[in-house]
Structure formats: C-alpha cells, structure tokens
Design an enzyme around this catalytic site. Structure first.
Site, PDB file in Angstrom:
ATOM      1  N   ASP A  24     -20.076 -12.365 -70.462  1.00 19.89           N
ATOM      2  CA  ASP A  24     -19.228 -13.563 -70.416  1.00 19.89           C
ATOM      3  C   ASP A  24     -20.034 -14.788 -70.833  1.00 19.89           C
ATOM      4  OD1 ASP A  24     -20.727 -14.180 -68.093  1.00 19.89           O
ATOM      5  OD2 ASP A  24     -19.273 -13.145 -66.839  1.00 19.89           O
ATOM      6  N   GLN A  39     -18.637 -18.846 -55.220  1.00 23.27           N
ATOM      7  CA  GLN A  39     -17.670 -19.899 -54.851  1.00 23.27           C
ATOM      8  C   GLN A  39     -18.402 -21.240 -54.794  1.00 23.27           C
ATOM      9  OE1 GLN A  39     -15.119 -18.656 -51.540  1.00 23.27           O
ATOM     10  NE2 GLN A  39     -15.734 -16.569 -51.996  1.00 23.27           N
ATOM     11  N   LYS A  93     -14.829 -13.455 -72.082  1.00 24.92           N
ATOM     12  CA  LYS A  93     -14.118 -12.774 -70.976  1.00 24.92           C
ATOM     13  C   LYS A  93     -13.251 -13.746 -70.185  1.00 24.92           C
ATOM     14  CE  LYS A  93     -15.854 -12.076 -66.571  1.00 24.92           C
ATOM     15  NZ  LYS A  93     -16.850 -11.643 -65.579  1.00 24.92           N
ATOM     16  N   ASP A 139     -18.240  -6.158 -28.084  1.00 26.58           N
ATOM     17  CA  ASP A 139     -17.249  -7.009 -28.766  1.00 26.58           C
ATOM     18  C   ASP A 139     -17.710  -7.422 -30.166  1.00 26.58           C
ATOM     19  OD1 ASP A 139     -19.280  -8.758 -28.208  1.00 26.58           O
ATOM     20  OD2 ASP A 139     -18.047 -10.217 -27.134  1.00 26.58           O
ATOM     21  N   GLY A 140     -18.850  -6.909 -30.616  1.00 27.39           N
ATOM     22  CA  GLY A 140     -19.313  -7.188 -31.972  1.00 27.39           C
ATOM     23  C   GLY A 140     -20.320  -8.324 -32.053  1.00 27.39           C
ATOM     24  N   ARG A 184     -10.956 -13.966 -66.447  1.00 31.22           N
ATOM     25  CA  ARG A 184     -10.554 -13.297 -65.205  1.00 31.22           C
ATOM     26  C   ARG A 184      -9.365 -14.051 -64.625  1.00 31.22           C
ATOM     27  NH1 ARG A 184     -13.409 -10.091 -61.254  1.00 31.22           N
ATOM     28  NH2 ARG A 184     -15.416 -10.558 -62.172  1.00 31.22           N
TER      29      ARG A 184
HETATM   30  C1  R5P Z   1     -19.307 -13.336 -63.287  1.00 32.12           C
HETATM   31  O1  R5P Z   1     -19.301 -14.457 -63.730  1.00 32.12           O
HETATM   32  C2  R5P Z   1     -20.548 -12.627 -62.893  1.00 32.12           C
HETATM   33  O2  R5P Z   1     -21.631 -12.974 -63.698  1.00 32.12           O
HETATM   34  C3  R5P Z   1     -20.336 -11.128 -62.923  1.00 32.12           C
HETATM   35  O3  R5P Z   1     -20.049 -10.729 -64.243  1.00 32.12           O
HETATM   36  C4  R5P Z   1     -19.201 -10.725 -62.036  1.00 32.12           C
HETATM   37  O4  R5P Z   1     -19.293 -11.353 -60.800  1.00 32.12           O
HETATM   38  C5  R5P Z   1     -19.152  -9.235 -61.852  1.00 32.12           C
HETATM   39  O5  R5P Z   1     -18.072  -8.917 -61.034  1.00 32.12           O
HETATM   40  P1  R5P Z   1     -17.234  -7.607 -61.256  1.00 32.12           P
HETATM   41  O6  R5P Z   1     -18.177  -6.455 -61.269  1.00 32.12           O
HETATM   42  O7  R5P Z   1     -16.288  -7.577 -60.082  1.00 32.12           O
HETATM   43  O8  R5P Z   1     -16.469  -7.754 -62.520  1.00 32.12           O
END
Ligand code: R5P
Length: 300
Positions: free
Chosen positions: A168, A95, A192, A35-36, A194
């Site tokens: 970033d 997170q 950058k 069952d894992g 996201r």
């Molecule tokens: C972001 O703040 C991290 O430092 C990385 O740049 C990021 O987690 C890389 O994720 P991905 O390759 O999915 O863009």
C-alpha cells in the site's frame, strides 16, 4: 545494575534478549483472580536499579497493556531508579488519527497512559507510521527490522530478478529505505483500498515495474487480507514468485491458514509477537529481533 522483567505476552523474546546481554530475566509473579483481575508482584530487589520491562501489547491487547502498567507500578513502588518499557509491538498503533467523525484516537489515549505511569523511556519497533514517536513527550527509540530483512534477503540470494513491493501507499517509505540497504534494488507499490465499514480490501493498480520475483514488505500481517490481495494482483501481472517480509505477526483469526493457502512462497516475520504452535505454518519463517533490542538496551 540493569534488571530486566517480562510480562506474559512474549517471555521467549525477553529470555533471548537477556541471553544476548548475558543477564538473567528477573522474576515477577502474575496472579489471575477468578474474576479476571491480575495481581502483579516483583520478586527481585530493584531498589536503586535501572529496570526494563518487555511486553509487546499484542492479543489480548487490553490485558497485556494492564499487565504492563501494573509491572511499571510495581517496579516504581519497589524503588526502581528508572523504568524503560520495551514494547516490540505497540497495540492500537493503527488508530493514530480520526478516520471517521466521532471516533477516539486510541493511540493517543494509550500514549497518555504510558506517560502517566512515569516511565523514563519507550523502545518500539517498526511503528505503523513514522509520526507516532512525535506523539510521545518522553524519550522514545524507534527500532526497525529492515536491516535484519536486508541481511536475510542477501543471504538467501533473493535480489536476483526481483523487485521490492509495498502492498500500500503507506509502506513506500519503508520500501525505499530497504531498497537503499540493498544497493538501490528496484521497487513498486500497490494502490490498496480498505473499506472502513466492512474491512474489505481492494487493489486498484500497481505503480512501478514488476519482475519475475517480488518481495512484499509490510509492517504487520493481521487478517492476511492485505497480503492475499497483493499476491493476487501481482500474479495477475505475471509475477512468478512472491516472498513476504513483515515485522509483526499479529496473525488474527484465520490468518495462518489464509497465508499458507495463498499464492505466496514464503512468509518471513520477526518474533516481536509470540507465535504459538497452532499459529505456525509451513511457509512461515521467524527471525529474531532480540539482538537489535539488546543492542538498544545496552546502548545506555
Ligand atoms: C496497513 O496499513 C498495514 O501496513 C498492514 O498492511 C495491515 O495492517 C495488514 O492488515 P491485514 O493483514 O488485516 O490486511
């Protein structure tokens, strides 16, 4: 006497660490039921011993965490004097705060769980934010691959006509530290963004002067989206040669293919996460972080 155990997420790294320390990896047994569910058993006598468990909590993240918790539990029940956990890649570290209303702070929950297991010390590597160690109430050592990267950059003569680039704003501190290790090598940063809903990455511009060669430095590569977006804006701005240094090769989904087909010349990572054969690609080079971890373990 120190006894070192490994979960199943990166045994080759655990073995290299043991070799550095002239120790043999202690035995454990991990049985998976139909069952894992997993049953973990320590096969070495650890009564009165200081012990170490090595387990990066990369993919499959939750399974690797559970295995880590069961190993800690098994060691404590078997009378280990202390349990140090070496988590070269700490799953859920991104997170670390609430991005949008209603979200959990997953990292905080993980930290509480690790602490509740009664470990004496945590050893981590290149955490996403320097504030993460503050979330632990127990002792934590935060190691870095930057000096390993500095050595490699010098050895390969990459500093000539080159500039360090953070993909970033979050990585600027990392870039400044590496710059200091490389005789104040110039650095720049990409602006950058996201999109939290779609994950789509856009770049707005670059602060700092670019040169012909660029060395991008990041903590991890997951989808590869950050690196690809960075490489595109750098090429548009006249950069000819791009090298990438990242500590953690998370390499989710098609990242290896995306990186191989990208505009970068080389991708250099550490073995903090095990990279299976099918995730290796031509432009990839792997440096071992085992000596740094071994040094920390033996520094007790
Ligand atoms: C972001 O703040 C991290 O430092 C990385 O740049 C990021 O987690 C890389 O994720 P991905 O390759 O999915 O863009």
């Amino acid at each position: 006497m120190l006894k070192i155990f490994s979960g199943s997420s990166n045994k080759p790294l655990a073995e290299k660490i043991c070799k550095e320390l002239s120790l043999s990896l202690s035995l454990s047994e991990i049985h998976i039921f139909p069952d894992g569910e997993k049953r973990v058993r320590v096969l070495d006598n650890v009564s009165g011993n200081d012990t170490v468990v090595i387990q990066p909590t990369s993919y499959p993240v939750d399974e690797n965490y559970m295995e880590l918790f069961f190993l800690i539990d098994a060691l404590k029940r078997s009378g280990a004097k202390s349990v140090t956990v070496v988590i070269p890649y700490l799953g859920y570290q991104r997170q670390d705060h609430i991005f949008r209303d209603g979200e959990s702070v997953s990292l905080e929950a993980i930290v509480k769980l690790i602490e509740a297991m009664g470990v004496s010390k945590v050893v981590a590597l290149d955490l996403h934010s320097i504030k993460i160690p503050e979330q632990f109430k127990i002792e934590i050592s935060h190691l870095s691959a930057l000096s390993l990267f500095a050595k490699k950059i010098k050895k390969d003569g990459l500093t000539q006509d080159a500039v360090l680039v953070s993909p970033d704003d979050g990585g600027i501190r990392r870039i400044k530290l590496l710059s200091e290790m490389l005789n104040n090598m110039p650095f720049a940063a990409i602006d950058k963004n996201r999109n939290l809903e779609t994950g789509k990455i856009t770049t707005e511009g670059i602060s700092g002067k670019l040169l012909k060669k660029v060395i991008i430095v990041d903590d991890m590569i997951s989808s590869g989206g950050t690196i690809v977006a960075a490489a595109e804006i750098l090429k548009k701005n006249g950069v000819e040669d791009i090298y990438v240094f990242a500590t953690h090769a998370v390499f989710s989904a098609d990242a290896p293919k995306i990186l191989q087909n990208s505009k970068v010349s080389k991708v250099i990572v550490t073995d903090s996460i095990f990279i299976p054969k099918n995730k290796k690609f031509k432009k990839l080079e792997i440096l071992s972080i085992a000596p740094e971890i071994a040094k920390e373990i033996s520094a007790k």
